[in-house]
Motif scaffolding. Structure first.
Motif, PDB file in Angstrom:
ATOM      1  N   LYS A   4       0.837  -1.192   0.000  1.00  0.00           N
ATOM      2  CA  LYS A   4       0.000   0.000   0.000  1.00  0.00           C
ATOM      3  C   LYS A   4       0.877   1.249   0.000  1.00  0.00           C
ATOM      4  CE  LYS A   4      -3.808  -2.204   2.506  1.00  0.00           C
ATOM      5  NZ  LYS A   4      -4.688  -2.138   3.697  1.00  0.00           N
ATOM      6  N   ARG A   5       0.262   2.351  -0.380  1.00  0.00           N
ATOM      7  CA  ARG A   5       0.979   3.618  -0.361  1.00  0.00           C
ATOM      8  C   ARG A   5       1.386   3.960   1.068  1.00  0.00           C
ATOM      9  NH1 ARG A   5       1.248   7.250  -4.280  1.00  0.00           N
ATOM     10  NH2 ARG A   5      -0.460   6.217  -5.384  1.00  0.00           N
ATOM     11  N   TYR A   6       2.577   4.508   1.212  1.00  0.00           N
ATOM     12  CA  TYR A   6       3.132   4.762   2.540  1.00  0.00           C
ATOM     13  C   TYR A   6       2.312   5.814   3.280  1.00  0.00           C
ATOM     14  CZ  TYR A   6       6.443   5.914   6.208  1.00  0.00           C
ATOM     15  OH  TYR A   6       7.036   6.133   7.424  1.00  0.00           O
ATOM     16  N   ASP A   7       1.987   5.510   4.518  1.00  0.00           N
ATOM     17  CA  ASP A   7       1.229   6.422   5.376  1.00  0.00           C
ATOM     18  C   ASP A   7       1.972   6.535   6.706  1.00  0.00           C
ATOM     19  OD1 ASP A   7      -0.524   7.940   6.786  1.00  0.00           O
ATOM     20  OD2 ASP A   7      -2.212   6.550   6.689  1.00  0.00           O
ATOM     21  N   PRO A   8       2.608   7.691   6.993  1.00  0.00           N
ATOM     22  CA  PRO A   8       3.376   7.816   8.246  1.00  0.00           C
ATOM     23  C   PRO A   8       2.537   7.566   9.488  1.00  0.00           C
ATOM     24  CG  PRO A   8       3.855   9.639   6.748  1.00  0.00           C
ATOM     25  CD  PRO A   8       2.690   8.893   6.166  1.00  0.00           C
ATOM     26  N   THR A   9       1.259   7.960   9.441  1.00  0.00           N
ATOM     27  CA  THR A   9       0.404   7.753  10.616  1.00  0.00           C
ATOM     28  C   THR A   9       0.136   6.275  10.851  1.00  0.00           C
ATOM     29  OG1 THR A   9      -0.650   9.887  10.173  1.00  0.00           O
ATOM     30  CG2 THR A   9      -1.781   8.382  11.674  1.00  0.00           C
ATOM     31  N   ALA A  10      -0.144   5.553   9.765  1.00  0.00           N
ATOM     32  CA  ALA A  10      -0.442   4.126   9.901  1.00  0.00           C
ATOM     33  C   ALA A  10       0.777   3.336  10.358  1.00  0.00           C
ATOM     34  CB  ALA A  10      -0.962   3.577   8.572  1.00  0.00           C
TER      35      ALA A  10
END
Length: 237
Positions: A4-10
């Motif tokens: 998946k696309r990188y998500d700093p929060t996740a």
């Protein structure tokens, strides 16, 4: 499963990075090792960039933010590179798809009347059912006279698989190449040096000043130079 696309929060980047900074300041080697493992892109090159920021940036607030952005960008670039690899692998699988066709054929191996093993069984043409003309004639007479025990001939099929490959050419989008270069700092530098060498090569007429692309290239180079100077001026103490 696709990346998946990188998500700093996740990925809880802030928590992992804060833990690493705290362990670094506390000098706890065990905690620092675990915190470093939690930041898998914190390699030698990134650590070198962090050391350069510590050396060149006097403002502690700006220094901390720049270091955080360096680590964050390293994770984003690694994620983009992984996504590009998976996309290329998926495209390769689509290009190399195989179409399988099954053909069911069975050739008799024994005489339908006397059970003698047949000789010279052929894989093409009408299948041979009897070992000799005598057996063929006798079987015909039995069927004609409706005698008890007359042989009923039936060809049983078995599976023989044929494999035919069909290669499907998928056009390679240029946007993937551009994204791959942008995701790798070394590739970007290599592209700049390659372009410089091409412009210096007098044998390449495409980069002559009288060519239409020369003015556009010159404009882009000037814009890039201005951006680099502005960035260097802003980072200077």
């Amino acid at each position: 499963m696709a990346t998946k696309r990188y998500d700093p929060t996740a990925t809880d980047f802030n928590g992992r990075y804060s833990r690493w900074v705290a362990a670094l300041e506390a000098g706890d080697d065990a905690e620092l090792l675990e915190a470093t493992l939690a930041l898998p892109t914190l390699n030698k090159r990134v650590l070198g960039k962090l050391a350069a920021v510590d050396r060149d940036e006097p403002d502690s607030t700006v220094r901390a933010e720049r270091k955080r952005m360096l680590v964050l960008l390293s994770e984003i670039n690694a994620n983009q590179a992984a996504r590009l690899r998976e996309r290329k692998q998926a495209e390769q699988r689509r290009r190399d798809r195989t179409v399988r066709v099954e053909r069911r054929v069975e050739l008799p191996t024994t005489c339908a009347r006397c059970g003698t093993k047949l000789k010279e069984v052929r894989s093409t043409g009408r299948p041979r059912l009897y070992c000799s003309p005598a057996c063929r004639k006798a079987a015909y007479e039995d069927r004609r006279a409706h005698r008890d025990g007359a042989v009923k001939v039936q060809v049983v099929e078995k599976v023989v698989t044929e494999v035919r490959e069909r290669r499907i050419e998928v056009p390679h989008p240029r946007s993937d190449c551009v994204k791959a270069v942008l995701a790798d700092d070394d590739l970007m530098v290599s592209v700049i040096w390659t372009l410089t060498a091409l412009v210096r090569d007098r044998t390449r007429k495409a980069y002559d000043p009288d060519q239409p692309r020369f003015r556009k290239l010159s404009h882009h180079v000037q814009a890039l130079h201005a951006a680099v100077v502005e960035r260097a001026t802003a980072s200077a103490p």
